[in-house]
Each structure stands twice: as structure tokens, then as C-alpha cells.
Write an enzyme that holds these catalytic residues in place. Sequence first.
Site, PDB file in Angstrom:
ATOM      1  N   ASP A  29       0.705  -1.035  -0.050  1.00  0.00           N
ATOM      2  CA  ASP A  29      -0.083   0.038  -0.005  1.00  0.00           C
ATOM      3  C   ASP A  29       0.919   1.483   0.113  1.00  0.00           C
ATOM      4  OD1 ASP A  29      -3.186   0.512   1.287  1.00  0.00           O
ATOM      5  OD2 ASP A  29      -1.770   2.106   1.053  1.00  0.00           O
ATOM      6  N   ILE A  30       0.639   2.261  -0.875  1.00  0.00           N
ATOM      7  CA  ILE A  30       1.276   3.446  -0.937  1.00  0.00           C
ATOM      8  C   ILE A  30       1.259   4.249   0.193  1.00  0.00           C
ATOM      9  CG2 ILE A  30      -0.083   4.978  -2.238  1.00  0.00           C
ATOM     10  CD1 ILE A  30       3.517   4.060  -3.533  1.00  0.00           C
ATOM     11  N   HIS A  93      -9.929  -6.016  -2.738  1.00  0.00           N
ATOM     12  CA  HIS A  93      -8.353  -5.982  -2.240  1.00  0.00           C
ATOM     13  C   HIS A  93      -8.518  -6.273  -0.573  1.00  0.00           C
ATOM     14  CE1 HIS A  93      -9.368  -1.529  -2.260  1.00  0.00           C
ATOM     15  NE2 HIS A  93      -8.925  -1.604  -1.019  1.00  0.00           N
ATOM     16  N   HIS A  95      -6.754  -5.710   2.678  1.00  0.00           N
ATOM     17  CA  HIS A  95      -5.453  -5.136   3.321  1.00  0.00           C
ATOM     18  C   HIS A  95      -4.782  -6.108   4.313  1.00  0.00           C
ATOM     19  CE1 HIS A  95      -6.401  -0.672   2.443  1.00  0.00           C
ATOM     20  NE2 HIS A  95      -7.571  -1.461   2.241  1.00  0.00           N
TER      21      HIS A  95
HETATM   22  P1  AMP Z   1     -10.079   1.248   0.475  1.00  0.00           P
HETATM   23  O1  AMP Z   1     -10.399   1.257  -0.984  1.00  0.00           O
HETATM   24  O2  AMP Z   1     -10.725   1.983   1.280  1.00  0.00           O
HETATM   25  O3  AMP Z   1      -9.907  -0.224   0.826  1.00  0.00           O
HETATM   26  O4  AMP Z   1      -8.272   1.913   0.217  1.00  0.00           O
HETATM   27  C1  AMP Z   1      -7.789   1.635  -0.810  1.00  0.00           C
HETATM   28  C2  AMP Z   1      -6.285   1.710  -0.452  1.00  0.00           C
HETATM   29  O5  AMP Z   1      -5.346   1.700  -1.785  1.00  0.00           O
HETATM   30  C3  AMP Z   1      -5.802   2.899   0.309  1.00  0.00           C
HETATM   31  O6  AMP Z   1      -5.037   2.317   1.458  1.00  0.00           O
HETATM   32  C4  AMP Z   1      -4.698   3.498  -0.592  1.00  0.00           C
HETATM   33  O7  AMP Z   1      -3.363   3.926  -0.001  1.00  0.00           O
HETATM   34  C5  AMP Z   1      -4.282   2.477  -1.391  1.00  0.00           C
HETATM   35  N1  AMP Z   1      -3.970   2.801  -2.688  1.00  0.00           N
HETATM   36  C6  AMP Z   1      -4.400   3.743  -3.706  1.00  0.00           C
HETATM   37  N2  AMP Z   1      -3.610   3.761  -4.700  1.00  0.00           N
HETATM   38  C7  AMP Z   1      -2.703   3.134  -4.650  1.00  0.00           C
HETATM   39  C8  AMP Z   1      -1.471   2.711  -5.407  1.00  0.00           C
HETATM   40  N3  AMP Z   1      -1.323   3.278  -6.811  1.00  0.00           N
HETATM   41  N4  AMP Z   1      -0.455   1.978  -4.868  1.00  0.00           N
HETATM   42  C9  AMP Z   1      -0.688   1.280  -3.595  1.00  0.00           C
HETATM   43  N5  AMP Z   1      -1.709   1.620  -3.017  1.00  0.00           N
HETATM   44  C10 AMP Z   1      -2.680   2.370  -3.229  1.00  0.00           C
END
Ligand code: AMP
Length: 133
Positions: A29-30, A93, A95
Amino acid sequence: MASIFSKIIAGEIPSYKVAEDDKHYAFLDINPLAEGHTLVVPKKEVDYAFDMPQEDFKEWTDFARRVAIAQKMAIPCQRVGSAILGFDVPHAHIHLVPLQNEGQMNFKNERAKFSPEQMTEIAKRIATAFNQE
Ligand code: AMP
């Protein structure tokens, strides 16, 4: 339109890859809650995780389990926490967050900061553990 995660899987957007097989992709996660925070996604794009066919869901969570085992080996932590949310990115996804305590799993927490070099090294450590399983 392809999701941002489909673009990552296709290599159109860079990521810190942790693990991959023909149906799944795992990357850091970024904006991590903690060191080694990883997202595990099915390559076949689906928005809501619980819409997935049972067999696909099972294969996905089996893969995530292997990633969590690798994280536990590679990152000093008490436990690996898991969550499925998807409010920001409409591509299912999981986490997986290496945790020292329960409070670190709060998605409202300020995110940790790591340099690109550190992220590369963290991903490599988890990938190495994954490949040793
Ligand atoms: P959620 O959809 O609420 O489960 O959260 C989406 C997650 O994706 C967040 O924790 C972001 O930090 C992560 N995220 C968004 N864009 C990217 C990316 N390009 N690379 C890695 N992680 C990402």
C-alpha cells in the site's frame, strides 16, 4: 474503464510487488498504516469482494494467507491484521497489515512514511519470504 489496480497489475502504473500468481497480485500500500502494509487483489476485476464466486473468493483468500505468512516471517510484528474495505478503490483488495498492536489497524490513523528505497527493500523482504514458503 480499468481500475487503478488493474493498471498496476498490467504494469502501466508502478508498484512495490510482493507476490503474484496467475490470478492474484500483492503489492505494498502506497500509504501504509504500518511497515509492510500489503494489498492483495484478484487480477480479474470485481468491485465488491463478496460478489465474487465462492471458488474465486477461496483461491484469493488462500493466496492472501500465504502473503500474511510471508509478512510475519519478514516484518517484526505480533500479528498480521486483515481487512476488506474498498471505499476508495472499487477493485476488491484485502489489506494485510503487520501489527504491534490493535490501534495500528485504525484506517483513520496518520499513515507511515517510507522512502522509495525503503519500500523497495520492504517489498523485497516479504517477496523473499513468500518464495521460501
Ligand atoms: P480502500 O479502497 O478504502 O480499501 O483503500 C484503498 C487503499 O489503496 C488505500 O489504503 C490506498 O493507500 C491504497 N492505494 C491507492 N492507490 C494506490 C497505489 N497506486 N499503489 C498502492 N496503494 C494504493
